[in-house]
Design an enzyme around this catalytic site. Structure first.
Site, PDB file in Angstrom:
ATOM      1  N   LYS A  79       0.846  -1.191   0.000  1.00  0.00           N
ATOM      2  CA  LYS A  79       0.000   0.000   0.000  1.00  0.00           C
ATOM      3  C   LYS A  79       0.883   1.242   0.000  1.00  0.00           C
ATOM      4  O   LYS A  79       1.865   1.326   0.735  1.00  0.00           O
ATOM      5  CB  LYS A  79      -0.906  -0.019   1.235  1.00  0.00           C
ATOM      6  N   ARG A 112     -25.165  -3.747   8.091  1.00  0.00           N
ATOM      7  CA  ARG A 112     -24.777  -5.109   7.727  1.00  0.00           C
ATOM      8  C   ARG A 112     -25.053  -6.104   8.852  1.00  0.00           C
ATOM      9  O   ARG A 112     -25.051  -7.315   8.630  1.00  0.00           O
ATOM     10  CB  ARG A 112     -23.291  -5.125   7.350  1.00  0.00           C
ATOM     11  N   GLU A 171     -19.260  -7.269  10.733  1.00  0.00           N
ATOM     12  CA  GLU A 171     -20.229  -6.559  11.570  1.00  0.00           C
ATOM     13  C   GLU A 171     -21.245  -7.486  12.213  1.00  0.00           C
ATOM     14  O   GLU A 171     -21.656  -7.266  13.360  1.00  0.00           O
ATOM     15  CB  GLU A 171     -20.947  -5.491  10.744  1.00  0.00           C
TER      16      GLU A 171
END
Length: 644
Positions: free
Chosen positions: A283, A397, A369
């Protein structure tokens, strides 16, 4: 013919990549990285993830025939290079601005975005849907899903892989493993990927060259812990992915264009079922300030390219997120039963600070979640006092778990709902629009909304004190109002609001962060000879019946204001007034809430103006209601009630 100019300038669509040599594709990657940095320096956005997939994006578009071949990016944080290569380069400096490009993939924006994304872990399910439709319709074409290691921590990804392995459809999944989601990756999967990296050499696709292997290049050999197994000639049969029915390929160096091209072309030519290609990337790759930053420049504001210094306005007040973190730590210092749980958003919710202070009482469960909610339910059932900190848009979610595992059992889980309301540049996908409605519909829930940061501190204390019922408190993104913070939160009486300004003719009843706009509207109305009361409801459930009925009985017009969709606070107020017969006596009431549509990204101020929830819109709503009120006064009661 040797080119000396910019290769990127010659790219109008992915088809143009097909004529480039491997050397030119490598050079294109360098130019694409520079263009991505340049564009995001103007607009801000999700830079680190996009820099990590530059070579992968070039290779994918060079090998596959998009848009005939379907390319789906999970989440979409990494889609900026893709947008540049698919005809949107000239609009990149409108990214996340009003009327400009979305920060995520978006179906209405381009034919090269076959599936919209901004929430994690959806790509494999959607990709399998495309693959099945392809085979039923006989359209041909490949389906490629790019998913990060963080997103692969969600159960939905494994549900999809299990189904894909069972169906045996040709589906190509690229696992972009950069060991860097928004928060550090957690869980058994992360350890499994680490094991694959440290205990096996690079495996080419079996059909490409059995027994021909090559070690990963030195830049990816980070640390003895990750490099120790590279000397082993170990082929791990029956890996997690193979057990799910996927052919496993990798690990592959995600910054080696030549290697990527070879592997992708082999998979495209020879795969006959589901394949997972494990690609290792970094990244922030190729931009020094991002490589050095702790978060790899995951999300940035505008910045200076040379120094990397971000142009952030000096904060005028602490953020709501910071106030929440500090308030929760103060409560946890007094009560050892308080624990905190988040779903891969420790830094985003402020729980990274809590984790440093209470490492044994803070849990990041990854992008999961549903698990987070039921994990909290178990903690509550066992006598702990869990705070579940999740953005409003992500809490959606876990709704079934909120209903079945928390509300039905009356377990005192405390939901800290960050990013309530409209959120600016992230747009509709991240707006906290629905939690008031879906939580106030649940029996026994206490639902609060903070009007300012001082109120948030009191609501944290309130939730901590509620031991016999589930509760939630919501608060906006960004800076607070500058309210004086209390040294210690004081529990509020559930269902008790407050009058913050006394008037006489008009009543504005606010829930949440629009209170400041209501006060501005009251100033304007007072100046026009319309004395206005402003009240802060504090609680969407239970309602302050006394306050609401008093406002209704002593004012000509009542307007409710909330940062949520229809069916929330205003609907419950109307239900109360109807049940009490107040509406039959001719009260004029208006409920202001988010409109029945998704609002695209812009500045928060512009979004709230479009939604009709700023001071000017509140004043207009009052004048419109007064006009109706005057008409009603000269009409028979029955007709007047129908008009009102």
């Amino acid at each position: 013919m040797k080119r000396t100019g910019s290769i990127l300038d010659t790219i109008a669509s992915p088809a143009d990549l097909k004529r480039l040599t491997v050397r030119e594709l490598v050079r294109l990657g360098d130019e694409l990285r520079r263009e991505t940095v340049s564009a995001v320096s103007v607009t801000g956005g999700h830079l680190g993830a996009s820099l990590g997939v530059v070579e992968l994006t070039v290779a994918l578009h060079a090998v596959f025939d998009t848009p005939r071949d379907t390319l789906i990016f999970d989440v979409g944080h990494q889609c900026y290079p893709h947008k540049i290569l698919t005809g949107r380069r000239d609009r990149m400096r409108t990214l996340r601005q009003g009327g400009g490009l979305s920060g995520f993939t978006k179906r209405s924006e381009s034919e090269y975005d076959p599936f919209g994304a901004a929430h994690a872990s959806t790509s494999i399910s959607a990709g399998l849907g495309f693959a099945v439709a392809r085979d039923l319709l006989g359209d041909g074409g490949d389906v490629v899903c790019v998913i990060g290691d963080g997103a692969l921590s969600a159960g939905m990804a494994y549900e999809a892989m299990n189904n894909a392995g069972h169906l045996g459809k040709r589906l190509i999944v690229i696992l972009n493993d950069n060991e860097m989601s928004i928060s550090p990756p957690v869980g058994a999967l992360s350890k499994h990927l680490m094991q694959l990296y440290t205990e096996r050499k690079f495996q080419d696709f079996r059909a490409l060259a059995r027994g021909a292997v090559a070690l990963l290049p030195p830049p990816l050999q980070k640390g003895a812990a990750r490099a120790r197994g590279l000397v082993k000639d170990l082929v791990i049969g029956g890996s997690l992915f193979e057990d799910l029915g996927f052919s496993y390929v990798g690990p592959v160096d995600g910054h080696d264009t030549r290697q990527l091209l070879a592997v992708l072309r082999t998979v495209k030519d020879r795969a006959d079922g589901p394949v997972l290609i494990h690609v290792l990337t970094e990244k922030g790759k190729g931009y020094g300030p991002a490589e050095k930053a702790a978060d790899k420049y995951h999300g940035v504001s505008r910045f200076d390219i040379v120094s990397g210094r971000q142009h952030k306005a000096a904060p005028q007040a602490p953020s709501y997120t910071a106030v929440f973190a500090d308030g929760l730590m103060r409560e946890a210092e007094r009560d050892p039963r308080i624990v905190a749980v988040t779903a891969a958003m420790a830094s985003g919710t402020g729980l990274d600070k809590f984790q440093q202070r209470f490492p044994d009482r803070c849990f990041d469960v990854g992008i999961a979640e549903q698990h987070a909610v039921t994990f909290c339910a178990g903690l509550a059932a066992a006598g702990m006092r869990p705070f579940c900190a999740i953005y409003s848009t992500f809490l959606q979610r876990g709704y079934d778990q909120i209903v079945h595992d928390v509300a039905l059992q009356k377990l005192p889980v405390r939901f800290a709902i960050d990013r309530a309301g409209l959120v600016g540049e992230d747009g509709a996908t991240h707006a906290g629009a629905f939690d008031i409605g879906f939580l106030t519909n649940l029996p026994g829930f206490v639902v609060m909304a903070a009007a300012d940061e001082a109120e948030l501190v009191h609501m944290i204390a309130t939730a901590a004190a509620l031991d016999d019922t589930p509760s939630a408190f919501r608060y906006p993104r960004g800076e607070g109002t500058g309210a004086l913070l209390p040294q210690r939160g004081v529990p509020l009486e559930p269902g008790r609001g407050r009058v913050v300004r006394q008037g006489g003719k008009i009543a504005l009843l606010s829930l949440g962060g629009r209170l400041t706009e209501c006060l501005k509207a009251a100033d304007e109305l007072d100046a026009r000879g319309l004395p206005t009361t402003v009240a802060d409801a504090r609680f969407a459930k239970p309602l302050d019946r006394y306050l609401i009925l008093q406002l209704a009985r002593h004012h000509e017009v009542v307007v409710t204001i909330e940062e949520g969709a229809a069916g929330g606070f205003g609907a419950h107020v109307l239900h109360l007034l109807s049940a009490e017969g107040v509406l039959d006596r001719g009260l004029t009431i208006r409920t202001l809430c988010l409109p029945d549509r998704f609002i695209d990204h812009d500045t928060p101020a512009a979004m709230y103006a479009e939604a009709g929830l700023d001071a000017a819109a509140i004043v207009s709503a009052v004048h419109a209601a007064l006009g109706m009120h005057r008409r009603r006064e000269i009409l028979p009661l029955g007709l007047a009630s129908a008009i009102a």
